[in-house]
Each structure stands twice: as C-alpha cells, then as structure tokens.
Write an enzyme that holds these catalytic residues in place. Structure first.
Site, PDB file in Angstrom:
ATOM      1  N   GLN A 128     -10.590  11.976  -2.412  1.00 15.10           N
ATOM      2  CA  GLN A 128      -9.309  12.092  -1.697  1.00 15.10           C
ATOM      3  C   GLN A 128      -8.112  11.919  -2.633  1.00 15.10           C
ATOM      4  OE1 GLN A 128      -9.021  10.473   2.404  1.00 15.10           O
ATOM      5  NE2 GLN A 128     -10.989   9.526   1.971  1.00 15.10           N
ATOM      6  N   ASP A 149      -5.081  -0.453  -1.962  1.00 15.06           N
ATOM      7  CA  ASP A 149      -5.620   0.603  -1.108  1.00 15.06           C
ATOM      8  C   ASP A 149      -5.333   1.955  -1.778  1.00 15.06           C
ATOM      9  OD1 ASP A 149      -6.667   1.821   1.064  1.00 15.06           O
ATOM     10  OD2 ASP A 149      -4.980   1.470   2.404  1.00 15.06           O
ATOM     11  N   GLU A 150      -6.111   2.977  -1.467  1.00 17.19           N
ATOM     12  CA  GLU A 150      -5.907   4.329  -2.024  1.00 17.19           C
ATOM     13  C   GLU A 150      -5.767   4.286  -3.547  1.00 17.19           C
ATOM     14  OE1 GLU A 150      -6.058   6.826   0.061  1.00 17.19           O
ATOM     15  OE2 GLU A 150      -5.131   6.299   1.965  1.00 17.19           O
ATOM     16  N   ARG A 178      -9.882  14.526   8.695  1.00 16.30           N
ATOM     17  CA  ARG A 178      -8.976  13.846   9.637  1.00 16.30           C
ATOM     18  C   ARG A 178      -9.439  14.057  11.082  1.00 16.30           C
ATOM     19  NH1 ARG A 178      -7.798  10.397   6.776  1.00 16.30           N
ATOM     20  NH2 ARG A 178      -9.350  11.388   5.484  1.00 16.30           N
ATOM     21  N   LYS A 193     -12.217   1.586   5.264  1.00 22.08           N
ATOM     22  CA  LYS A 193     -11.701   0.764   4.162  1.00 22.08           C
ATOM     23  C   LYS A 193     -10.587  -0.167   4.620  1.00 22.08           C
ATOM     24  CE  LYS A 193      -9.265   4.732   2.251  1.00 22.08           C
ATOM     25  NZ  LYS A 193      -7.983   4.558   2.892  1.00 22.08           N
ATOM     26  N   THR A 194      -9.756   0.309   5.545  1.00 25.40           N
ATOM     27  CA  THR A 194      -8.679  -0.564   6.025  1.00 25.40           C
ATOM     28  C   THR A 194      -9.295  -1.780   6.708  1.00 25.40           C
ATOM     29  OG1 THR A 194      -7.569   1.503   6.512  1.00 25.40           O
ATOM     30  CG2 THR A 194      -6.473  -0.489   7.240  1.00 25.40           C
TER      31      THR A 194
HETATM   32  N1  LIG Z   1     -18.068  -0.991  11.248  1.00 22.32           N
HETATM   33  C1  LIG Z   1     -17.416  -0.175  12.059  1.00 22.32           C
HETATM   34  N2  LIG Z   1     -17.794  -0.008  13.331  1.00 22.32           N
HETATM   35  C2  LIG Z   1     -17.145   0.831  14.173  1.00 22.32           C
HETATM   36  N3  LIG Z   1     -16.082   1.575  13.832  1.00 22.32           N
HETATM   37  C3  LIG Z   1     -15.632   1.448  12.568  1.00 22.32           C
HETATM   38  C4  LIG Z   1     -16.254   0.587  11.618  1.00 22.32           C
HETATM   39  N4  LIG Z   1     -15.586   0.679  10.460  1.00 22.32           N
HETATM   40  C5  LIG Z   1     -14.589   1.575  10.663  1.00 22.32           C
HETATM   41  N5  LIG Z   1     -14.607   2.032  11.915  1.00 22.32           N
HETATM   42  C6  LIG Z   1     -13.681   3.033  12.523  1.00 22.32           C
HETATM   43  O1  LIG Z   1     -13.704   4.200  11.698  1.00 22.32           O
HETATM   44  C7  LIG Z   1     -12.428   4.834  11.665  1.00 22.32           C
HETATM   45  C8  LIG Z   1     -12.004   5.014  10.232  1.00 22.32           C
HETATM   46  O2  LIG Z   1     -11.690   3.736   9.689  1.00 22.32           O
HETATM   47  P1  LIG Z   1     -10.497   3.572   8.631  1.00 22.32           P
HETATM   48  O3  LIG Z   1      -9.258   4.221   9.166  1.00 22.32           O
HETATM   49  O4  LIG Z   1     -10.443   2.172   8.212  1.00 22.32           O
HETATM   50  O5  LIG Z   1     -11.117   4.496   7.537  1.00 22.32           O
HETATM   51  P2  LIG Z   1     -10.637   4.835   6.107  1.00 22.32           P
HETATM   52  O6  LIG Z   1     -11.791   4.540   5.230  1.00 22.32           O
HETATM   53  O7  LIG Z   1      -9.348   4.174   5.813  1.00 22.32           O
HETATM   54  O8  LIG Z   1     -10.461   6.406   6.234  1.00 22.32           O
HETATM   55  P3  LIG Z   1      -9.751   7.503   5.256  1.00 22.32           P
HETATM   56  O9  LIG Z   1      -9.978   7.086   3.847  1.00 22.32           O
HETATM   57  O10 LIG Z   1     -10.487   8.758   5.592  1.00 22.32           O
HETATM   58  O11 LIG Z   1      -8.344   7.584   5.665  1.00 22.32           O
HETATM   59  C9  LIG Z   1     -11.479   3.950  12.450  1.00 22.32           C
HETATM   60  O12 LIG Z   1     -11.334   4.499  13.738  1.00 22.32           O
HETATM   61  C10 LIG Z   1     -12.218   2.605  12.494  1.00 22.32           C
HETATM   62  O13 LIG Z   1     -11.913   1.834  13.629  1.00 22.32           O
END
Ligand SMILES: Nc1ncnc2c1ncn2[C@@H]1O[C@H](COP(=O)(O)OP(=O)(O)OP(=O)(O)O)[C@@H](O)[C@H]1O
Length: 888
Positions: free
Chosen positions: A273, A242-243, A686, A51-52
């Site tokens: 979450q 976010d969140e 995590r 998502k980030t």
């Molecule tokens: N399209 C993609 N291809 C490869 N790696 C990706 C892709 N999208 C996300 N990632 C990787 O997946 C991991 C999780 O991404 P991110 O931290 O943005 O997730 P998140 O959705 O914020 O997670 P959470 O909600 O669990 O904290 C990171 O290491 C990121 O680099």
C-alpha cells in the site's frame, strides 16, 4: 514535572483481567503484536487486517498491563482523521476499563503537527520565533516567485512550480541547502541547491516555514543539538508509527533520532500500500527495517476482515505482478461473495451515468447513500460523476477539490490574523495591504520597498509602520514616529513617500492602523475580557469586509459572506474547545521552557488569545482532505490516494483505462508502474461487499476526445471473478476474460514487457504537465461546508423511488450522443494538423522539464491549445500551450 527515569524504573506490571479479556478479541498474530512490550517491532499488516485495532490495543496494554505512563507513549500517523480515530479508540478502551483520564496523556498526532509543535518549542535554534507562520504550497509559490525576482530570474510560473517541487524533494530527503549542494549530481542540481539556499533565507527572514520545514527543521535541530534529541527520545519511551510504508527519508531520520536512547519503535505498514513515492516516500524503509533494527521482531497480519474472498483475490491478482514484495498471503474467512462487476461505457459521460444509475437502483433495494464510494485517479474526473449524481438526485460529498481554507475570503481574513501574529510574513502582508482596496497599487508598494531599503528595515510591515508614522505626522503636523534624530535617510524616505497620491497615503495609514490594532488586541490578555472571536469580529467590521464582498463580486457575495460567518463560528468553537495542554504535554522537554509568546516588537508577553490563534492557524494549515468527511449520509467521491485507510460497502472504481490508471506520467520509470499497481490494490481493498470497475472507450481530456484502452490492471484480474454488466458497450474481449486460454496466457506472459508497450502508447499521459492532472494533493472542506453541500444535494434529491426523468434520459442504454458531443467528436477526428490557426507548427518552445523543442502538431487554439512537441532526448510530448514558452 515527573522524573521520567524514576517513572520508567518504577513501571511495574499491573495485570488487569478486563484488558486481558479484550485482547482475547484479537486473532493470535494481532494479540502477539499487541502484547509486545520492548524492542523494535515491525508489523506487516495486509489490507484490512486490523492494524489500527492492534496499535490501539497495544497502547492500552502498555498503560494497563505494563504500567507505562501515557505521557511516555507516542503514536504518529499521516492524517488527522487516522489520528482522531486512534485517539477515540484508545479513549474508548481505556474508559471501558476505568482509565479514562489516562488517554489524554498519550501523544497521538500526525508527523506534521507533531513536528510543528517541537519546532515552535525550539524555533530560536533555527532563527525563527515561536509565532512562525506555516506556508501552504500557494504561499510557497509566491515566495519562490519573489526570490526568483530577487535573484534576477525571469518570472515563469512553470519554472517556479518546478523549483517548488525540487525544494520539496530536497526537504523530503532531509537535506538542508548545504546537504543539497553536497548531494548535487550535476550542474542543474547545483543550481537548484543554490536557489534553495536563497529561498530558505527568505523564509527565515519572513519568520515562516513550509510543510517540508516542519520535519526538516526538527531533524536539523536534532543533528545540531543531539542532547535535545536525547531528551525527547527519553520522554517518549514507546513509539508507534502507522502507515510506515509512506515515510520519507526525513521522517525516517526523525524516528531514528527519537529512538536514540532506546529501540522501542513499533512500526505498522504494508509495502503493497505504499503510494506516496511522488511525495518522496520510500518503500525501502519498510523493506529494510531489519537492517537498521537487527533485533526487530516481525509479525505478519494476514487475515483480512474487510472484504469478501472475491474482492480480496481480485486485489491479489493485481498486486502479485509487482516483483519485489514482502512475502505475505492475505486471506479472509468471508468465502465467496459477489463477482466484480465490470462495465465499459462508450464515453465518460455514459460511465458517470451508469454509476449514478447503479447507486440509485441499489438504494431503492435498501442500501444507504453512504454505503457507496466512487474512486477516480485524478480530480478532473469528478465533474462528470458529480453532474450525473446531481441529475439522479444522489446526495454526495466530494473529498478533495478546493478547500475551505483555500477560498480567497478565508485567506483574506486569516491573512490579517497571520500578519498580526507574524508581521514579517510578506506573502500575507501583500495579500491584505490592499484588500479591501486602499489605493495602494504596485507603485506605492514599490515606494514602500524603497523605504524598507533606505531604512534597512527588511520587511514590508516595518517599512509600513515607519511610513505610516511619517505620513500621519506630515498630515497631522504631529511628531513623526521615526527614529530620532531625523537623518538624511529619513529625508530621502519622506521625499519618496510624499510623492504618493493622497489615497495611497491614507491607505497606508489605514492598513497600518488595522494591523497595529489587531496586534494590540491579540497581545491583550484574556483576563481583560478579550477573545479571539472578538478580534476576528472586530477585523471583519473594521475593514468593512462584508461590504467589500458585495462590491467585489455581487453574484457570489452571499456565498462568500456565509463562508466568512462559518469561519467566525469555527474560530469561536475552536476557542471554546481549546485546551492549553493539547499544545504540548506539560512536561515536554524543549528549548524554550517558558514557551515564549509572539514577539510583539519585543513589547508583549504571551497571551492566551495569541496562543489560541497560533493553534488555530496551525490546525488550518495542516488540515487534510478527509478531515471534513461526513460518514453515513452521502455517497463519497474521492481520488484513490484519498481513499487510503477507508472502507465502504460498495466501491465504484472508475476510469480504469491505460494511461489514466495506470497514469504513467514518466514512461521511463518502471517503479511508477509498480506504484500505480499498488494504488489499484489500495482502491480494490477498500470494498467490503461489492466492487464495480468501469472504463470508457473514449474520454474527453482537456476539450479533446481521446480513444482509450482498458487498463492493464483489469486484464490482471482472473476472469472467474468478473461479471460483465450486460448493459456494457463491450461484452468481454477488452477485459480478456472470455479470451481463449492461449490469448489469456499471452496477456499474462507479457510480464514486465508490458511496461515497454505502455511506453509506445502515448496519447496524453506522459509529457502532459503534471499540473494539469492535479494528482491528489487532497485539500479539505470543513465540516460546515460539507454539511451545506450535503444538505443541498439532499434537498435536491427526489423522493425515494422517484427517478428523475431528465436523468433517465441520460442513462447510457437509452441515450444517443448529444449533438454538441458529436460535434466535438468530429472535431477531434479531424486531427491536430487541421487546426493551427495561429501557425504555431515549426516554432521553437522551451519547457521547464524537457528544455527546448519544436512544435510538430497543434490542436485547438489559445492557451489551451494542445501541442505536440519534439524535444531532443525526450521524443514527442503532448503539452498544453500555456505550459510552454514560445520562443519563435
Ligand atoms: N480481530 C478482529 N475481529 C473482527 N474484526 C476485525 C478484527 N481486526 C480488525 N477487524 C475489522 O477489520 C476492518 C479493518 O480493520 P482496520 O481498519 O484496522 O484495518 P487496517 O489494517 O487499518 O486496513 P487498511 O490498511 O487496509 O486500511 C475493520 O472493520 C475492523 O473492525
């Protein structure tokens, strides 16, 4: 200033090949989300689904392809760390595409820092000045106690904390005192609302705001001045959150105001979450988003990039037991993976020792210390883990615990600076007036209060100025700094002051001189060669603070002096990096367009120094647990709440025992069980490659050893995904993974009846005052401090491969229980009724939450004695003695 309307109309698509190429690195749903331009968008993003990444690419896309001005974009997060990472990623994407200057224009902030800025901009509308002080929860408690005294309530710490909680919840709901009255359900709520009103008055009089006020203050202004809301709404045409699942009703109301003139709201969240219900967050915001925004487009991100299949499925095993979830199926391309290793220890010490041993062994096989994280449910669990990591020479950092800014020496120095900026703030005033000691005791303060009353000046500082003027005049035979003519009130005040002892008189004059000198310096312009670090250095010298630390506590003096030096460095660094534009976008609308400076008794103009100080104090007040986290070099210890949003190669989830995790403080609350399950889900997701889950068969809780049951969440995980460490005390049965199929089914079939069973097993969870558990409020350490702690543990670490023999003696599979441990165990086994040296059994008590009850059992003595109390209507509760009042 730009004309925003024109800006918007002129916004033309500017196709750019490179950003298109970058978007090609997103998966199809991620790309769809990043390409979304106008209208409401809900991105349901599973754990680790990027998502980030999506938010940052969308920001880049808006600027680069849709011609949106960076200043029109707002992204809100919950932690400074998340905001910082988002800022870095946006910077990087834009720089890579030759648009580096654009990144700074985007507003990326936490809800609280964003609202603090809007509030300063419009402070007068709430009766505050832009220099208002932000109170932390300790300051808040002190003010609550002062108000309790004012309104004639007995001084009671428990009640004060309860009121702080109640006021916090009113604010989370977005309720002013008037709305709290309107929404009162019964006479108790009415009483709380009345107290809230008195507290709020005191806050405004002190020119202060607490955390809850930052959001509530802004929505109150928006409610009463819709045109101001409209102007902000027009300013930030594109908003992202976010969140989103962690927003509370007040934050949601803020978002609704900010989207009054358009509906370009993009929220990203994961209902699985949602873990901040206890802070007033409501998962309803994400569950019902489409009701408020019927045109909302919904995009699901279901591919997890973080974890192995085994870990992800274990997480799904747990979360699928929650009944109301938004439908999504998380998957990963990382098939297979290591099984989840489970370990049952005999006790918490053995558990900690196991964790340390595993980390040590794995680093010998090539892993780095920084690859590991240990998560626990409550801060209190960290002590054992820390001890064993120290024994094993594992360098670690603890996130949470006492923050740098909570240390008394730091609070003292910042207290002076806060008073200099806002002298009406009584909490910091009372902190500094006699620190270092000036002989101004309670009696002298009482006289000062009397002077304030006689003169009708309202605040301590104004009374002090008046008193010091009189005293100095009396001492020096000079003209007093008092209003002319010298009336009967003044005579009465002078008479009161003259009765003070010589040391108090001198002390008052001195305190006043220090504050006045600080205010003069902060009020002097940087053009005169003035700087904030000079002011702070002047202060430390002027009050001989380092000498005071030597006198106050010689043993800790060196550490405390170092902390003060660290603070002086932090101020210096902050000043060097300070960019006046970072406070507010240049063309941000607001009430006080001329951005009024601190009100130095109406005499001074704003100065750069005062603005830097204000910004520094704001940052220190809004600092978050993960801010000082260092990545890479050490093992991280934190609560599960603190782990939100982070990822580690190997995760140890410790203390997986019923009533610890899930903690179930309120057994009558099924929603709490669901939230605990989400918390377990957050913890499990995590881990990138390897997950360990541990539990202890007995655990020491507040000096008592309790037998425990493995967490029900453990039993939720399919046995196929689990391996039991052969060193484990329990070989299988308690996880249920070798249980026969019918048994296994029985466990599963319990479904939500398990909740009822939990209610029957109450050995320490519910009824123990919440304060004891210190659920993560996550205060931080600042960088330097973490660095020092890291260095200390690194220094202490034995050379690689050289296992510390004292540690190996403690390793669980070789070690017998130590004699003292055995003794305590015997003590616990003797049962509560055997120990009631003070004869408390049968006495009546009162408790802030459960009311009046009767003691039916006692274990231990003194303030930490554990009492079993029967409360009519609540049943038997286990409560530490110091949290109840013994009525007799
Ligand atoms: N399209 C993609 N291809 C490869 N790696 C990706 C892709 N999208 C996300 N990632 C990787 O997946 C991991 C999780 O991404 P991110 O931290 O943005 O997730 P998140 O959705 O914020 O997670 P959470 O909600 O669990 O904290 C990171 O290491 C990121 O680099």
């Amino acid at each position: 200033m730009r004309n925003k309307r024109v800006v918007f109309l002129l916004a033309l698509p500017l196709p750019d090949r490179s950003i298109m190429t970058l978007l090609d690195h997103l998966n199809p749903p991620q790309k769809l989300a990043a390409e979304h331009r106008d209208g409401p968008l809900l991105i349901l993003a599973g754990a680790g689904s990027g998502k980030t990444r999506v938010i940052t690419y969308r920001i880049a896309k808006l600027i680069m392809d849709y011609g949106v001005y960076p200043e029109q974009i707002l992204a809100l997060t919950f932690t400074n760390k998340a905001a910082g990472e988002m800022r870095e990623r946006v910077d990087a994407i834009l720089s890579e595409n030759g648009r580096e200057t654009d990144a700074a224009g985007v507003t990326i902030a936490t809800f609280h820092s964003f609202c603090a800025r809007l509030l300063r901009r419009n402070a007068e509308l709430l009766g505050l000045t832009p220099s208002f002080t932000i109170y932390d929860s300790d300051d808040q408690l002190k003010l609550i106690k002062a108000v309790m005294e004012q309104v004639g309530m007995p001084k009671d710490n428990g009640e004060a904390k309860r009121l702080r909680g109640a006021i916090g919840q009113f604010k989370n709901q977005g309720w002013t005192p008037a709305l709290a009255h309107e929404n009162a359900f019964n006479s108790y709520d009415e009483e709380d609302a009345t107290f809230y009103e008195a507290y709020q008055k005191a806050l405004v009089q002190a020119n202060c705001a607490d955390f809850g006020d930052l959001i509530l203050g802004v929505i109150t202004i928006f409610r009463t001045h819709p045109r101001i809301a409209d102007s902000y709404s027009r300013h930030w045409r594109y908003q992202m959150v976010d969140e989103f699942q962690d927003t509370n009703p007040a934050q949601y109301a803020l978002l609704k105001f900010l989207t009054r003139t358009h509906d370009n709201l993009c929220v990203v969240g994961d209902d699985d979450q949602a873990i901040y219900r206890w802070r007033g967050a409501t998962v309803a915001n994400i569950m019902g988003f489409e009701e408020d925004f019927p045109d909302a487009k919904i995009i699901k991100l279901e591919q997890n990039y973080r974890s192995t299949e085994v870990i992800l499925k274990a997480a799904n095993d747990v979360i699928q037991h929650n009944p109301t979830r938004r439908d999504k199926t998380l998957w990963t391309a990382r098939e297979g993976g290591d099984l989840v290793t489970c370990f049952t220890a005999r006790d918490d010490r053995e558990e900690a020792s196991y964790v340390a041993r595993q980390i040590h062994d794995l680093t010998r096989l090539g892993a780095d210390w920084g690859d590991f994280a240990v998560f626990y449910r409550t801060n209190a669990q960290s002590r054992q883990i820390e001890e064993q990591l120290q024994n094993g020479g594992v360098p670690y950092q603890v996130i949470g615990g006492m923050s740098f800014y909570e240390r008394s020496e730091i609070k003292d120095i910042l207290g002076y600076l806060k008073v200099a900026l806002n002298p009406d703030n009584p909490v910091d005033f009372l902190r500094i007036i006699n620190t270092p000691s000036r002989g101004i005791g309670k009696v002298s303060l009482g006289k000062l209060e009397r002077v304030a009353e006689i003169r009708g000046v309202g605040t301590f500082y104004r009374a002090l100025r008046y008193a010091a003027g009189m005293l100095e005049a009396g001492a020096l035979g000079d003209t007093p700094i008092v209003p002319e003519p010298f009336g009967p009130d003044d005579e009465e005040a002078l008479e009161a002051l003259q009765k003070l002892g010589g040391r108090s008189k001198k002390g008052m004059i001195d305190a006043c001189e220090v504050v006045v000198a600080l205010r003069d310096q902060i009020g002097a312009d940087a053009a005169d060669g003035n700087s904030l670090s000079q002011v702070a250095n002047f202060l430390v010298e002027r009050i001989h603070y380092m000498d005071y630390l030597d006198r106050d506590d010689p043993e800790r003096a060196e550490d405390r002096r170092n902390n003060v030096v660290e603070l002086l460095h932090a101020l210096e660094e902050f000043e060097e990096d300070f960019d006046p534009d970072q406070l507010l976008n240049e063309d941000l609308p607001g009430q006080g367009e001329d951005d009024e400076a601190p009100d130095f008794d109406g005499e001074s103009e704003p100065t750069v120094v005062s603005q830097i100080l204000r910004a520094f104090l704001e940052r220190s007040a809004l600092v978050h647990a993960t801010d000082g986290m260092e990545e890479g070099r050490t093992t991280t210890l934190m609560t599960v709440h603190g782990a939100k949003g982070l990822e580690f190669d190997t995760v140890f989830l410790v203390g997986m025992e019923d009533e610890l995790f899930p903690s179930l403080r309120d057994m009558s609350d099924i929603e709490e069980l669901h939230e605990e399950r989400r918390l377990a889900y957050v913890a499990i997701t995590r881990a990138r490659h390897k997950l360990y889950i541990t539990n202890a068969q007995s655990r020491r809780i507040y000096g008592q050893i309790r037998q425990t049951e493995p967490s029900r969440f453990l039993r939720d995980i399919d046995p196929e995904r689990i391996e039991i460490d052969p060193k484990s005390t329990s070989q299988s049965i308690e996880y249920g993974h070798r249980a026969s199929a019918p048994n296994r089914r029985r466990v599963r079939d319990r479904g939500y009846d398990e909740f009822q069973q939990a209610s029957d097993a109450n050995y320490f969870g519910d009824g123990v005052d919440q304060d004891l558990w210190e659920f993560d409020q996550s205060p931080p350490m600042i960088k330097g401090e973490v660095g020092r702690a890291v260095q200390q543990t690194l220094d202490a670490a034995p050379p690689e491969g050289d296992f510390d023999p004292s540690f190996s003696q403690l390793s669980p599979w070789e070690d017998d229980l130590s004699a003292d441990w055995q003794q305590e165990s015997d003590f616990a086994a003797s049962g509560p009724s055997a120990t009631d040296p003070e004869g408390l059994t049968g006495k009546t008590v009162s408790h802030s939450r459960f009311g009046i009850g009767k003691i039916t059992g006692v274990s231990g003595d003194g303030p930490k004695a554990v009492l079993t109390i029967n409360f009519p209507g609540h049943g038997a509760r286990t409560i530490i003695r110091k949290f109840v009042k013994i009525l007799g």
